[in-house]
Design a protein around this motif. Structure first.
Motif, PDB file in Angstrom:
ATOM      1  N   UNK A   1      -1.466   4.274  -0.337  1.00 23.49           N
ATOM      2  CA  UNK A   1      -1.768   5.254   0.706  1.00 23.49           C
ATOM      3  C   UNK A   1      -0.823   6.445   0.701  1.00 23.49           C
ATOM      4  N   UNK A   2       0.396   6.241   0.281  1.00 25.67           N
ATOM      5  CA  UNK A   2       1.365   7.338   0.402  1.00 25.67           C
ATOM      6  C   UNK A   2       1.518   8.127  -0.904  1.00 25.67           C
TER       7      UNK A   2
ATOM      8  N   UNK B   1       2.421  11.810   8.215  1.00 29.93           N
ATOM      9  CA  UNK B   1       1.556  10.633   8.103  1.00 29.93           C
ATOM     10  C   UNK B   1       2.409   9.384   7.911  1.00 29.93           C
TER      11      UNK B   1
ATOM     12  N   UNK C   1       1.879   5.109   7.238  1.00 30.64           N
ATOM     13  CA  UNK C   1       1.035   3.922   7.041  1.00 30.64           C
ATOM     14  C   UNK C   1       1.871   2.689   7.354  1.00 30.64           C
TER      15      UNK C   1
ATOM     16  N   UNK D   1      -0.848  10.237  -2.303  1.00 30.64           N
ATOM     17  CA  UNK D   1      -1.932  11.216  -2.451  1.00 30.64           C
ATOM     18  C   UNK D   1      -1.482  12.401  -3.299  1.00 30.64           C
TER      19      UNK D   1
ATOM     20  N   UNK E   1      -2.382  -0.478   6.922  1.00 31.41           N
ATOM     21  CA  UNK E   1      -3.074  -0.568   5.623  1.00 31.41           C
ATOM     22  C   UNK E   1      -4.249  -1.528   5.673  1.00 31.41           C
TER      23      UNK E   1
ATOM     24  N   UNK F   1      -1.805   4.866  10.736  1.00 33.62           N
ATOM     25  CA  UNK F   1      -2.756   3.751  10.657  1.00 33.62           C
ATOM     26  C   UNK F   1      -2.126   2.624   9.857  1.00 33.62           C
TER      27      UNK F   1
ATOM     28  N   UNK G   1      -7.715   3.555   4.427  1.00 35.46           N
ATOM     29  CA  UNK G   1      -6.712   3.939   3.416  1.00 35.46           C
ATOM     30  C   UNK G   1      -7.216   5.140   2.611  1.00 35.46           C
TER      31      UNK G   1
ATOM     32  N   UNK H   1       0.816  -1.226   0.000  1.00 39.32           N
ATOM     33  CA  UNK H   1       0.000   0.000   0.000  1.00 39.32           C
ATOM     34  C   UNK H   1       0.840   1.262   0.000  1.00 39.32           C
ATOM     35  N   UNK H   2       2.140   1.092  -0.090  1.00 41.74           N
ATOM     36  CA  UNK H   2       2.983   2.286  -0.194  1.00 41.74           C
ATOM     37  C   UNK H   2       4.259   1.914  -0.935  1.00 41.74           C
TER      38      UNK H   2
ATOM     39  N   UNK I   1      -4.667   9.220   4.847  1.00 44.88           N
ATOM     40  CA  UNK I   1      -3.627  10.007   4.164  1.00 44.88           C
ATOM     41  C   UNK I   1      -4.150  11.310   3.576  1.00 44.88           C
TER      42      UNK I   1
ATOM     43  N   UNK J   1       2.371  -0.695   6.584  1.00 43.43           N
ATOM     44  CA  UNK J   1       1.925  -1.559   5.495  1.00 43.43           C
ATOM     45  C   UNK J   1       1.833  -3.004   5.988  1.00 43.43           C
TER      46      UNK J   1
END
Lengths: 293, 422
Positions: free
Chosen positions: A214-215, B156, B158, A217, B135, B133, B142, A44-45, B146, B160
């Motif tokens: 997520x990272x 921020x 995440x 944006x 993932x 937070x 999600x 997710x990143x 962010x 993962x």
């Protein structure tokens, strides 16, 4: 799947791109006997660690395909495939470049037809046809009778050219996009080094990202803004599937950022299948009018 | 005249102090245990309120982030989901925040996240200095964390979490937690003292050891706990591991429960139906629980949010063991454990929960925005009915918003369910 329509498939590969898709994997496993069903975890990143993890998972995927289908996927064959696919990326970019013109030779619907064909055709044959098409497009008379140049951005379900036809039937011309069945699919090539799996992991993690990353944006919004600028668009149609939370969340910032850039945006919620076209037309007409079209 | 702004930290603190005082007024000193959880919740949010008032750094975290690292760095971790849950039950509720959020993002996003966004936009929850937070388990986190961080221009991180639950995932998450420490050090300018982390882990281990023992006692028939105690304990259990305060609470609670079980005493004189909630419960209507107890003799013995099955971390003199243990905790905290990864995670946890606590019925309060759980609920219901022979009540609700399905409509569902099966 449940009514057997896809029984001709030998296998299915899914990823945890979103809650819907990951649960589809669960439901397929429980309800259907699918000969080859592979699920890939996708980070997710984007970090060196996440790319390393994804590279391992690509290796596992390669092994499972080899085992399931009795084939050998060598590094050399991977490199060859990457080169062929990079050629597709390059050719599609050239087609997109033609749309930067004041008189683009293609509608958005035609372009989406072309991109969609890449997902089902043998690639070498597809690339040959793309080369021929590019030559033909140079001689084609460009489109002039449009009211506004539009960009389409947003979430999945963007594989229906009829959706574009509704927009273009009202005088909007879709000249670019930031969609997973569009520019985000092919915008960056895979840089080849001595490890093709790492190259794939790096490229797929670094391409213009789905909202599940997520990272990303800022990068995601910057990509939309850059495409809008490069293709000289008059407005952005941001459409998203109802229940797609990932792209829904982007709205908070995207609206704000596009406002700051004086870029008009129309936000549309839709179902996967094209429906409620009357309502859709009304909103698009109003948007086009607001753009002065 | 402009309405006075709320401060949710202060409001929840005051609310639970009021509940504590009301209990004391009603029962005097005869049942002090009734006030313990209220006091813990009040203290937790008072810590956040006071830290904010003093200008100390605040971290917003969600339900699947471990607080130990934060306490070890003298940072106050605010588990947002708990404040939303507690604020939803206040007279004013949280619906106005949902409405504010829906001016910016669509209605189908989880109301837990919409409350966060709406309260932040309204300026009624202090904006933190950082947001963290994992993932998993759902898209809604999600989608919002962010973006909110970027909107308010806050750092921020995440964590993962890979999809499958195996050793490789545990190690990866452990490494992510080390990277979280680097992030926190960079944002706050504070260094993590490993001796302090070890001390925090000693408190955390002791608490989790006692929480497991208390969980065993909750299986007693009759159940020594009230439903309110069972469903509200998740607030301190999420936010306070690593503090001596939670150890004290758990010691008191364990001694109390053990004594009650030894005497054969239950919260209800006539316990008729034991309920396990497979997911959350509608926190906007805490009156539902005493109603179930009084009307049907139905006591909630288990609630997913309070189902802490966290083993103490062994070998905490070695930092690697600590991070691997905390990684395991990230995977085993509720919601992440059930709703992250494959559906087997949900059904296995649910079967274990129901059978361990001797449930007579299971409840799925289907949070309308929780698409991942709705997708598998028929499978879950069938397996529980087949393997345990107990009925499962499924109903739609929004856990934070009474306008979606009203408290009265939920009671009617229960009435029909009990009439049919009991």
């Amino acid at each position: 799947m449940l009514d057997g329509r896809y029984d001709f498939l030998d296998g299915i590969v899914l990823t945890d791109s979103c809650d819907h898709i990951r649960r589809l994997y669960d439901l397929f496993r429980v309800t259907r006997d699918i000969p080859f069903l592979h699920f890939m975890s996708v980070p997710h990143k984007i970090t060196e660690y996440s790319i390393g993890l994804y590279r391992e998972d690509l290796g596992t995927f390669r092994e499972s395909v080899e085992k399931a289908f009795g084939v050998k996927i060598t590094d050399a064959s991977l490199r060859n495939a990457i080169e062929v696919y990079n050629e597709t990326r390059n050719l599609l970019q050239r087609i997109y470049d033609l749309r930067k013109s004041d008189t683009p030779p293609l509608t958005g619907a035609e372009t989406l037809d072309i991109v969609l064909a890449s997902t089902i055709m043998p690639r070498e044959q597809y690339n040959d046809l793309l080369r021929q098409l590019i030559e033909e497009l140079h001689g084609r008379q460009g489109i002039t009778d449009y009211k506004a140049r539009l960009m389409v951005a947003g979430s999945g379900g963007c594989d229906d050219p009829d959706y574009y036809r509704v927009i273009e039937g009202l005088g909007g011309l879709v000249v670019t996009d930031a969609l997973c069945f569009g520019a985000r699919y092919f915008w960056k090539p895979v840089e080849l080094t001595d490890d093709p799996l790492s190259d794939l992991a790096t490229a797929y993690q670094n391409r213009p990202a789905c909202a599940k990353m997520a990272d990303q944006v800022v990068e995601r919004i910057d990509f939309i803004k850059k495409m809008a600028k490069d293709f000289n668009v008059d407005g952005v149609v941001y459409h998203r599937l109802r229940y797609c939370d990932l792209w829904a969340g982007q709205l908070l910032l995207l609206r704000d950022q596009l406002n700051k850039s004086d870029m008009p945006m129309l936000e549309l919620e839709r179902e996967y299948t094209l429906g409620a076209t009357g309502q859709l037309r009304t909103r698009l007409q109003a948007f086009l009018e607001s753009l002065g079209g | 005249m402009e309405a006075t702004k709320r401060n949710l930290f202060k409001e929840v603190t005051d609310r639970f102090r009021f509940l504590r005082d009301s209990s004391i007024a009603k029962y005097g000193n005869t049942q002090p245990e009734r006030t313990w959880t209220f006091e813990m919740i009040a203290d937790l949010f008072e810590k956040a309120y006071m830290a904010n008032q003093r200008g100390e750094p605040l971290a917003w975290i969600n339900f699947a982030v471990i607080p130990e690292i934060f306490w070890a760095m003298d940072l106050v971790p605010v588990v947002l989901d708990t404040i939303h849950g507690m604020a939803a039950g206040t007279p004013e509720g949280v619906t106005k925040y949902i409405d504010i959020a829906e001016q910016h993002i669509p209605d189908h996003v989880c109301s837990d996240n919409k409350v966060l966004l709406g309260a932040a936009l309204a300026g009624e929850v202090p904006i933190p200095d950082m947001l963290i937070h994992p993932s998993h388990p759902c898209d809604s986190n999600v989608a919002t964390f962010p973006v909110i961080a970027q909107y308010f221009d806050k750092p921020y991180f995440c964590i993962d979490v890979p999809y499958f639950r195996d050793e490789r995932t545990r190690q990866y998450v452990a490494d992510e937690l080390k990277r979280l420490v680097s992030f926190l050090e960079e944002v706050t300018g504070r260094k993590l003292d490993m001796d302090r982390l070890k001390q925090v882990m000693e408190y955390s281990n002791r608490s989790h050891e006692l929480i497991l023992k208390c969980g065993e006692l909750r299986a007693a028939v009759p159940c020594p706990y009230s439903t309110i105690e069972t469903v509200s304990e998740y607030v301190p259990f999420l936010g306070l591991p690593g503090t001596p305060q939670l150890v004290d609470y758990c010691q008191k609670r364990y001694a109390w429960a053990k004594e009650r079980v030894g005497k054969g005493e239950g919260h209800l004189r006539d316990e008729k139906i034991r309920l396990v909630w497979l997911y959350g419960a509608p926190v906007f209507d805490f009156a539902l629980f005493p109603w179930l107890e009084k009307q049907y003799g139905a006591i909630t013995v288990g609630n997913m949010n309070s189902n802490f099955i966290i083993e103490p971390v062994e070998g905490i003199s070695d930092p690697d063991n600590i991070f691997r243990g905390l990684a395991e905790k990230v995977l085993r905290l509720h919601m992440g454990r059930e709703c992250g990864g494959t559906w087997e995670n949900f059904i296995n946890a649910s079967l274990d929960h129901c059978s361990r606590l001797k449930a007579d019925a299971a409840i799925f309060a289907g949070h309308i925005a929780c698409k991942a759980n709705w997708a598998i609920m028929k499978l879950v219901k069938d397996r529980i009915s087949d393997e345990l022979g107990i009925p499962v009540l499924i109903f739609e609700t929004d856990l934070f918003d009474p306008r979606v399905v009203s408290a009265e409509a939920i009671r009617a569902k229960f009435a029909d369910f009990f009439e049919t099966y009991f």
